[in-house]
Write a protein that holds these residues in place. Structure first.
Motif, PDB file in Angstrom:
ATOM      1  N   THR A 242       5.663 -11.131  -4.052  1.00 55.40           N
ATOM      2  CA  THR A 242       5.041 -12.446  -3.957  1.00 55.40           C
ATOM      3  C   THR A 242       3.665 -12.368  -3.317  1.00 55.40           C
ATOM      4  O   THR A 242       2.866 -13.291  -3.457  1.00 55.40           O
ATOM      5  CB  THR A 242       5.923 -13.400  -3.119  1.00 55.40           C
ATOM      6  OG1 THR A 242       6.126 -12.832  -1.819  1.00 55.40           O
ATOM      7  CG2 THR A 242       7.261 -13.627  -3.791  1.00 55.40           C
ATOM      8  N   ASN A 243       3.377 -11.275  -2.615  1.00 53.24           N
ATOM      9  CA  ASN A 243       2.119 -11.150  -1.884  1.00 53.24           C
ATOM     10  C   ASN A 243       1.223 -10.041  -2.418  1.00 53.24           C
ATOM     11  O   ASN A 243       0.237  -9.677  -1.793  1.00 53.24           O
ATOM     12  CB  ASN A 243       2.393 -10.903  -0.400  1.00 53.24           C
ATOM     13  CG  ASN A 243       3.135  -9.601  -0.155  1.00 53.24           C
ATOM     14  OD1 ASN A 243       3.596  -8.961  -1.093  1.00 53.24           O
ATOM     15  ND2 ASN A 243       3.246  -9.207   1.099  1.00 53.24           N
ATOM     16  N   ALA A 244       1.578  -9.496  -3.567  1.00 55.01           N
ATOM     17  CA  ALA A 244       0.789  -8.407  -4.157  1.00 55.01           C
ATOM     18  C   ALA A 244       1.104  -8.363  -5.651  1.00 55.01           C
ATOM     19  O   ALA A 244       1.780  -9.240  -6.192  1.00 55.01           O
ATOM     20  CB  ALA A 244       1.129  -7.073  -3.487  1.00 55.01           C
ATOM     21  N   SER A 245       0.636  -7.323  -6.300  1.00 51.51           N
ATOM     22  CA  SER A 245       0.820  -7.208  -7.741  1.00 51.51           C
ATOM     23  C   SER A 245       2.291  -7.109  -8.129  1.00 51.51           C
ATOM     24  O   SER A 245       3.081  -6.419  -7.490  1.00 51.51           O
ATOM     25  CB  SER A 245       0.077  -5.969  -8.246  1.00 51.51           C
ATOM     26  OG  SER A 245       0.532  -5.600  -9.523  1.00 51.51           O
ATOM     27  N   TRP A 246       2.627  -7.801  -9.202  1.00 51.14           N
ATOM     28  CA  TRP A 246       3.982  -7.768  -9.772  1.00 51.14           C
ATOM     29  C   TRP A 246       4.403  -6.337 -10.101  1.00 51.14           C
ATOM     30  O   TRP A 246       5.512  -5.904  -9.793  1.00 51.14           O
ATOM     31  CB  TRP A 246       3.980  -8.635 -11.030  1.00 51.14           C
ATOM     32  CG  TRP A 246       5.238  -8.656 -11.829  1.00 51.14           C
ATOM     33  CD1 TRP A 246       5.570  -7.852 -12.879  1.00 51.14           C
ATOM     34  CD2 TRP A 246       6.355  -9.543 -11.650  1.00 51.14           C
ATOM     35  NE1 TRP A 246       6.806  -8.182 -13.377  1.00 51.14           N
ATOM     36  CE2 TRP A 246       7.304  -9.220 -12.636  1.00 51.14           C
ATOM     37  CE3 TRP A 246       6.627 -10.579 -10.766  1.00 51.14           C
ATOM     38  CZ2 TRP A 246       8.521  -9.900 -12.751  1.00 51.14           C
ATOM     39  CZ3 TRP A 246       7.834 -11.254 -10.884  1.00 51.14           C
ATOM     40  CH2 TRP A 246       8.765 -10.911 -11.861  1.00 51.14           C
TER      41      TRP A 246
ATOM     42  N   PHE B 182      -5.812  -2.672 -11.573  1.00 54.71           N
ATOM     43  CA  PHE B 182      -5.496  -1.315 -11.111  1.00 54.71           C
ATOM     44  C   PHE B 182      -4.151  -1.288 -10.394  1.00 54.71           C
ATOM     45  O   PHE B 182      -3.564  -0.217 -10.216  1.00 54.71           O
ATOM     46  CB  PHE B 182      -6.619  -0.801 -10.209  1.00 54.71           C
ATOM     47  CG  PHE B 182      -7.926  -0.692 -10.920  1.00 54.71           C
ATOM     48  CD1 PHE B 182      -8.166   0.338 -11.814  1.00 54.71           C
ATOM     49  CD2 PHE B 182      -8.901  -1.655 -10.741  1.00 54.71           C
ATOM     50  CE1 PHE B 182      -9.366   0.418 -12.505  1.00 54.71           C
ATOM     51  CE2 PHE B 182     -10.105  -1.580 -11.422  1.00 54.71           C
ATOM     52  CZ  PHE B 182     -10.343  -0.547 -12.308  1.00 54.71           C
ATOM     53  N   THR B 183      -3.656  -2.456  -9.987  1.00 54.95           N
ATOM     54  CA  THR B 183      -2.300  -2.532  -9.428  1.00 54.95           C
ATOM     55  C   THR B 183      -1.360  -3.281 -10.361  1.00 54.95           C
ATOM     56  O   THR B 183      -0.160  -3.025 -10.351  1.00 54.95           O
ATOM     57  CB  THR B 183      -2.311  -3.203  -8.043  1.00 54.95           C
ATOM     58  OG1 THR B 183      -2.921  -4.496  -8.132  1.00 54.95           O
ATOM     59  CG2 THR B 183      -3.068  -2.362  -7.046  1.00 54.95           C
TER      60      THR B 183
ATOM     61  N   ARG C  70      -6.426   2.503  -7.544  1.00 57.15           N
ATOM     62  CA  ARG C  70      -5.155   1.818  -7.284  1.00 57.15           C
ATOM     63  C   ARG C  70      -4.848   1.832  -5.790  1.00 57.15           C
ATOM     64  O   ARG C  70      -4.514   0.791  -5.199  1.00 57.15           O
ATOM     65  CB  ARG C  70      -4.055   2.515  -8.088  1.00 57.15           C
ATOM     66  CG  ARG C  70      -2.683   1.850  -8.064  1.00 57.15           C
ATOM     67  CD  ARG C  70      -1.760   2.653  -8.972  1.00 57.15           C
ATOM     68  NE  ARG C  70      -0.375   2.195  -8.922  1.00 57.15           N
ATOM     69  CZ  ARG C  70       0.143   1.273  -9.727  1.00 57.15           C
ATOM     70  NH1 ARG C  70      -0.617   0.686 -10.630  1.00 57.15           N
ATOM     71  NH2 ARG C  70       1.415   0.932  -9.628  1.00 57.15           N
ATOM     72  N   TRP C  71      -4.977   2.989  -5.162  1.00 58.53           N
ATOM     73  CA  TRP C  71      -4.674   3.084  -3.737  1.00 58.53           C
ATOM     74  C   TRP C  71      -5.685   2.317  -2.893  1.00 58.53           C
ATOM     75  O   TRP C  71      -5.328   1.718  -1.867  1.00 58.53           O
ATOM     76  CB  TRP C  71      -4.592   4.544  -3.310  1.00 58.53           C
ATOM     77  CG  TRP C  71      -3.205   5.082  -3.471  1.00 58.53           C
ATOM     78  CD1 TRP C  71      -2.763   5.961  -4.404  1.00 58.53           C
ATOM     79  CD2 TRP C  71      -2.063   4.730  -2.677  1.00 58.53           C
ATOM     80  NE1 TRP C  71      -1.415   6.186  -4.253  1.00 58.53           N
ATOM     81  CE2 TRP C  71      -0.967   5.445  -3.193  1.00 58.53           C
ATOM     82  CE3 TRP C  71      -1.865   3.889  -1.592  1.00 58.53           C
ATOM     83  CZ2 TRP C  71       0.309   5.343  -2.653  1.00 58.53           C
ATOM     84  CZ3 TRP C  71      -0.594   3.771  -1.056  1.00 58.53           C
ATOM     85  CH2 TRP C  71       0.476   4.496  -1.581  1.00 58.53           C
ATOM     86  N   LYS C  72      -6.935   2.332  -3.300  1.00 56.28           N
ATOM     87  CA  LYS C  72      -7.933   1.528  -2.585  1.00 56.28           C
ATOM     88  C   LYS C  72      -7.515   0.061  -2.554  1.00 56.28           C
ATOM     89  O   LYS C  72      -7.545  -0.599  -1.501  1.00 56.28           O
ATOM     90  CB  LYS C  72      -9.298   1.663  -3.265  1.00 56.28           C
ATOM     91  CG  LYS C  72     -10.364   0.720  -2.701  1.00 56.28           C
ATOM     92  CD  LYS C  72     -11.635   0.783  -3.521  1.00 56.28           C
ATOM     93  CE  LYS C  72     -11.527   0.092  -4.854  1.00 56.28           C
ATOM     94  NZ  LYS C  72     -11.484  -1.389  -4.723  1.00 56.28           N
ATOM     95  N   ASN C  73      -7.087  -0.439  -3.701  1.00 54.52           N
ATOM     96  CA  ASN C  73      -6.731  -1.856  -3.781  1.00 54.52           C
ATOM     97  C   ASN C  73      -5.402  -2.154  -3.095  1.00 54.52           C
ATOM     98  O   ASN C  73      -5.235  -3.234  -2.515  1.00 54.52           O
ATOM     99  CB  ASN C  73      -6.698  -2.289  -5.244  1.00 54.52           C
ATOM    100  CG  ASN C  73      -8.083  -2.321  -5.860  1.00 54.52           C
ATOM    101  OD1 ASN C  73      -9.078  -2.137  -5.162  1.00 54.52           O
ATOM    102  ND2 ASN C  73      -8.164  -2.544  -7.153  1.00 54.52           N
ATOM    103  N   VAL C  74      -4.454  -1.227  -3.155  1.00 52.70           N
ATOM    104  CA  VAL C  74      -3.197  -1.413  -2.433  1.00 52.70           C
ATOM    105  C   VAL C  74      -3.456  -1.521  -0.932  1.00 52.70           C
ATOM    106  O   VAL C  74      -2.952  -2.435  -0.248  1.00 52.70           O
ATOM    107  CB  VAL C  74      -2.214  -0.247  -2.718  1.00 52.70           C
ATOM    108  CG1 VAL C  74      -1.068  -0.254  -1.712  1.00 52.70           C
ATOM    109  CG2 VAL C  74      -1.661  -0.349  -4.139  1.00 52.70           C
TER     110      VAL C  74
END
Length: 494
Positions: free
Chosen positions: A386-390, A59-60, A239-243
């Motif tokens: 580097t710390n989250a989705s590309w 989702f991200t 998407r926002w939940k996971n962000v």
């Protein structure tokens, strides 16, 4: 010589995404996508090792503009590859891809306000050239030709098979074989449980442990949203939940590392029970000094509990005919040894950049908004977090490129160049990771500055505010009108 408005280099996840943004937000711009390989998909076409999957939720990692519709949030490589290619077809950018077009050199001319790109199309073919007003580099950050393999003594003695995951053979038969996977990063954490399903036994040999956390392969909340809401609304909320969740836990890890370590260790102990040994799951660094590894549905720990996988923390003394001799004196017999020892960081596939006949020295440049370089006109690049989705960062970059192009058209500008005009900017390494592939390449990378817009935040919320809602003409970007040609001067004087 053929000319287009924009050349996109790379037909992987970020290149296809960038081209789709151009199609949506700059519909009058002509563009081509130059892909050095014979197929699209980038990483997701290159890597074919068992179990290859995302280490971010889809989702991200999926595009902001095209919902991920599969049930699994942690998806396998073939599903991601299909998603990329289906997106290219849906937006019609697949027709703009030119395969086996490897860009070797790009030269900027201020007098002409354009890039001349030199391209190889095969060993038997002479190089060709294209020109463009704007160059968008979506080539990823590592060398596609080879991965990183350390030099070990005695390698030539080993009578079995040695391979790197980046060069996985199609016909490898590992049924009933004894396998050693050297490494403890994301690739090893993926490979080990996947190979254990068919191998006699798999040993994961690591010099030092990584932080490994479990997460469900399916996102129950996201799937509930999809059943309850329209497709796009469900995707936006998931998407926002996971962000927000990822941002919270990253912040917790950096601000309260001891608490985060305890949480991770507690999770591993819960999964392994009496087979838990802190030696194998207690890294010597703080969380997010290197990227965390994810075990979807606890597959790695399940394999250890079942006795199909062993973890050994030690150093290699030498290879032997039958396997490995470790510093501790322990011997591990193997039929196949997989060197999951990392990547070779190589920006832009080794392409040479030249500005007005002067070769660009990247280590002397600063990164602007995580997407451009100081003193290099009309060029952007796509690199993820580097710390989250590309894709979170690449989507922001692609949208900003479109804003920038439209701003230039509206005001009649021919070029845009980030300039360091603040004398108080201090230079810092562009990445604060201590992963091996980063440390090995730091001397070849550009720098970042101590303040915005020269600082890489590694924070989606800050970048969202800066890149989606911030000003394009921000006082740092220098815009110039089109140069007056000799023909124009003659007409004007006549």
């Amino acid at each position: 010589m053929e000319h287009v408005d924009v050349i996109v280099v790379g037909a992987g996840l970020s290149g296809i995404g960038g081209a789709c943004h151009l199609r949506m937000y700059c519909p009058d711009k002509s563009f081509v996508i130059l892909e050095g390989r014979e197929a699209s998909g980038g990483t997701w076409d290159l890597f074919r090792y068992p179990g290859v999957r995302s280490d971010s939720d889809m989702f991200t990692l999926g595009y902001r503009f095209r919902p991920w519709r599969d049930a699994k949030a942690i998806a396998d490589g073939p599903a991601i590859l299909n998603y990329i290619r289906d997106t290219a077809v849906e937006f019609g950018v697949d027709k703009a891809i030119r395969y086996n077009h490897r860009v070797r050199r790009a030269s900027w001319s201020e007098d002409e306000a354009r890039w001349t790109v030199e391209i190889e199309t095969g060993p038997e073919n002479p190089p060709i050239q294209l020109t463009c007003h704007f160059l968008y580099l979506c080539t990823g950050y590592y060398d596609y030709d080879s991965g990183y393999t350390p030099e070990w003594p005695g390698v030539e003695q080993f009578r079995g098979t040695i391979l790197h995951p980046q060069k996985w053979p199609k016909d490898l038969d590992y049924d009933g074989k004894r396998i050693v996977v050297i490494g403890s990063g994301a690739t090893a954490i993926t490979l080990v449980p996947a190979m254990a399903q068919r191998a006699a036994h798999v040993t994961m040999l690591q010099r030092s442990p990584s932080y490994v956390v479990t997460r469900p392969a399916e996102d129950k909340i996201a799937n509930w949203l999809r059943r309850s809401l329209p497709d796009r609304a469900a995707y936006v909320l998931a998407r926002w939940k996971n962000v927000l969740t990822a941002t919270f836990f990253y912040s917790l890890a950096r601000k309260r590392p001891q608490l985060f370590k305890w949480m991770v260790a507690k999770g591993v102990r819960k999964e392994l029970g009496e087979k838990y040994d802190s030696k194998h799951f207690t890294p010597p660094y703080n969380p997010w000094d290197q990227r965390l590894c994810f075990a979807p549905d606890a597959d790695l720990f399940q394999s250890i509990r079942d006795g199909r996988v062993s973890v050994v923390t030690d150093h290699i003394e030498t290879f032997t005919e039958s396997g490995l001799l470790l510093k501790s004196g322990q011997r591990i017999d193997a039929d196949i040894i997989v060197t999951a020892t990392g990547l070779v960081l190589r920006l832009f596939s080794g392409m040479q950049l030249v500005v007005d006949n002067t070769p660009v020295d990247l280590p002397k440049t600063l990164v602007y908004k995580g997407m451009m370089f100081s003193d290099i006109p009309n060029l952007a690049f796509a690199v993820g977090y580097t710390n989250a989705s590309w894709t979170l960062k690449c989507d922001l970059t692609a949208a900003y490129v479109c804003r920038l192009l439209n701003h230039m058209d509206h005001h009649g500008y021919a070029s845009c160049t980030p300039r360091v005009n603040d004398p108080n900017i201090e230079l810092e390494p562009v990445l604060d990771f201590n992963s091996g592939y980063v440390l090995r390449a730091l001397d070849t990378l550009p720098r970042q500055g101590s303040k915005t817009p020269w600082r890489l935040h590694q924070n989606y919320m800050k970048d969202l505010r800066m890149m989606r809602y911030g000003r394009v003409d921000d006082g740092t970007m220098e815009f110039r009108k089109a140069p007056v040609t000799r023909e124009a001067r003659v007409v004007a004087s006549g």
